[in-house]
Motif scaffolding. Structure first.
Motif, mmCIF file in Angstrom:
data_model
loop_
_atom_site.group_PDB
_atom_site.id
_atom_site.type_symbol
_atom_site.label_atom_id
_atom_site.label_comp_id
_atom_site.label_asym_id
_atom_site.label_seq_id
_atom_site.Cartn_x
_atom_site.Cartn_y
_atom_site.Cartn_z
ATOM 1 N N MET A 178 0.738 -1.156 -0.048
ATOM 2 C CA MET A 178 -0.030 -0.057 -0.115
ATOM 3 C C MET A 178 0.822 1.410 -0.003
ATOM 4 O O MET A 178 0.518 2.257 -0.570
ATOM 5 N N GLN A 179 2.038 1.258 0.722
ATOM 6 C CA GLN A 179 3.104 2.387 0.560
ATOM 7 C C GLN A 179 3.456 2.552 -0.958
ATOM 8 O O GLN A 179 3.545 3.584 -1.272
ATOM 9 N N ALA A 180 3.878 1.559 -1.700
ATOM 10 C CA ALA A 180 4.316 1.668 -2.855
ATOM 11 C C ALA A 180 3.213 2.130 -4.036
ATOM 12 O O ALA A 180 3.435 2.916 -4.847
ATOM 13 N N GLN A 181 1.957 1.955 -3.664
ATOM 14 C CA GLN A 181 0.686 2.220 -4.474
ATOM 15 C C GLN A 181 0.354 3.673 -4.446
ATOM 16 O O GLN A 181 -0.029 4.467 -5.139
ATOM 17 N N GLY A 182 0.880 4.391 -3.009
ATOM 18 C CA GLY A 182 0.432 5.758 -2.884
ATOM 19 C C GLY A 182 -1.175 5.872 -2.633
ATOM 20 O O GLY A 182 -1.746 4.909 -2.590
ATOM 21 N N ASN A 183 -1.554 7.212 -2.780
ATOM 22 C CA ASN A 183 -2.791 7.793 -2.346
ATOM 23 C C ASN A 183 -3.348 8.357 -3.720
ATOM 24 O O ASN A 183 -4.456 8.848 -3.676
ATOM 25 N N ASP A 184 -2.742 8.418 -4.660
ATOM 26 C CA ASP A 184 -3.505 8.876 -5.802
ATOM 27 C C ASP A 184 -4.795 8.647 -6.271
ATOM 28 O O ASP A 184 -5.526 9.335 -6.547
ATOM 29 N N GLU A 185 -4.999 7.137 -6.275
ATOM 30 C CA GLU A 185 -6.028 6.553 -6.975
ATOM 31 C C GLU A 185 -7.340 6.826 -5.800
ATOM 32 O O GLU A 185 -8.401 7.065 -6.228
ATOM 33 N N GLU A 186 -7.129 6.554 -4.393
ATOM 34 C CA GLU A 186 -8.279 7.027 -3.799
ATOM 35 C C GLU A 186 -8.534 8.274 -3.666
ATOM 36 O O GLU A 186 -9.607 8.573 -3.529
ATOM 37 N N GLU A 187 -7.492 9.430 -3.767
ATOM 38 C CA GLU A 187 -7.684 10.757 -3.650
ATOM 39 C C GLU A 187 -8.734 10.891 -4.887
ATOM 40 O O GLU A 187 -9.552 12.077 -5.005
ATOM 41 N N ALA A 188 -8.261 10.465 -6.204
ATOM 42 C CA ALA A 188 -9.014 10.650 -7.312
ATOM 43 C C ALA A 188 -10.575 10.343 -7.145
ATOM 44 O O ALA A 188 -11.559 10.928 -7.559
ATOM 45 N N ALA A 189 -10.536 9.150 -6.506
ATOM 46 C CA ALA A 189 -12.065 8.603 -6.338
ATOM 47 C C ALA A 189 -13.091 9.533 -5.346
ATOM 48 O O ALA A 189 -13.968 9.674 -5.526
ATOM 49 N N VAL A 190 -12.160 10.188 -4.161
ATOM 50 C CA VAL A 190 -12.896 10.917 -3.510
ATOM 51 C C VAL A 190 -13.251 12.277 -4.031
ATOM 52 O O VAL A 190 -14.243 12.672 -3.874
ATOM 53 N N MET A 191 -12.459 12.717 -5.043
ATOM 54 C CA MET A 191 -12.793 13.958 -5.858
ATOM 55 C C MET A 191 -13.951 13.829 -6.756
ATOM 56 O O MET A 191 -14.630 14.618 -6.959
#
Length: 290
Positions: A178-191
């Motif tokens: 999960m650290q390697a994947q980062g937060n970009d996709e989750e942040e995009a989903a929330v937006m």
């Protein structure tokens, strides 16, 4: 002053295949031979010896050894403990990995150290911890006795000890992923308006499903094979609190060698099945990512 001139008509660079190693052939042969020799001496031969001893007196004796009431009780208890501890560790592992990988907070490194604690503490010590907490002389023990609730020398104590020694496996498998994947996709989903649960089940879970499966497999294998912590809290009550490893110990100490190896072969079979499932998942992962 010099500059760099780009050549638009130059052909794109093509990576040429390179050898993985430049060592001589005899070095590679020796290293591979040493690896296979260690595999044979320390894994293959002992594993084969278990099945040879288990079948030493024939299939009838083998079947009778694993079908006694005590053996069946040990098998059932082992499966029940794994069925309880693995889902609980799954929930904890996902929550811990999510917290460590997605959030920054004070005490984060301390939480990671606590997750690794069962790796550094002897399972016997973890069992003694529960004896101190729920023993007859402790405050919890006295309160539980008044409520007629048994933790030690009963299934709850075995489950607690198993959870303690197995809870790092799922979390430790997921944290680096999960650290390697980062937060970009989750942040995009929330937006885009997705809620927390939707984001987890539609974005995060598909990304971590392979690591989650690995963690569950390893956790389940350790839960079924745990001996030290369970031995301390179980009381070794035949037919009630003996798991498969404890039952093997009792049979061996009573010089019932063939039944002991017969029951031990069940753990070996479970380990081989676990390995097959892990290999299948790795094959499916490679096939889908190709």
């Amino acid at each position: 002053m010099t500059g760099f001139v780009m050549q638009p008509d130059s052909p794109p660079s093509v990576r040429t295949p390179t050898r993985a190693t430049t060592e001589p052939l005899w070095v590679r042969v020796v290293l591979i031979g040493v690896a296979f020799a260690f595999f044979a001496v320390f894994l293959l031969i002992p594993l084969a010896a278990v099945f040879i001893e288990a079948l030493k007196k024939g299939w009838d004796t083998y079947a009778n050894s694993i079908s006694t009431p005590d053996s069946i009780s040990a098998i059932k208890l082992t499966l029940v403990v794994a069925a309880i501890s693995v889902p609980l560790n799954l929930v904890f592992g996902v929550a811990a990995a999510w917290s460590v990988a997605k959030f920054e907070f004070r005490g984060k490194q301390f939480l990671i150290s606590l997750i690794d604690l069962p790796f550094s503490v002897s399972p016997v010590i973890s069992g003694l911890i529960y004896v101190l907490i729920f023993g007859a002389q402790s405050r919890f023990g006295q309160a539980l006795r008044e409520l007629d609730i048994r933790v030690l020398f009963a299934v709850p104590g075995i489950v607690l000890a198993t959870i303690f020694v197995t809870f790092p496996f799922v979390a430790r498998e997921l944290i680096p992923l999960m650290q390697a994947q980062g937060n970009d996709e989750e942040e995009a989903a929330v937006m885009l308006g997705a809620g927390g649960f939707t984001t987890f089940f539609r974005v995060t879970l598909p990304n971590i499903k392979w690591g989650l499966m690995y963690g569950i497999i390893l956790c389940n294998a350790r839960a079924m094979g745990e001996f030290g912590a369970v031995s301390v809290v179980s009381g070794h009550i035949r037919g009630l609190t003996n798991t498969i490893p404890l039952h093997v110990e009792i049979l061996y100490n009573e010089y019932n060698f063939v039944p002991a190896f017969a029951v031990a072969s069940l753990l070996a079979i479970l380990a081989l099945l676990t390995l097959c499932v892990k290999s299948f998942i790795e094959w499916r992962r490679g096939d889908l990512e190709a």
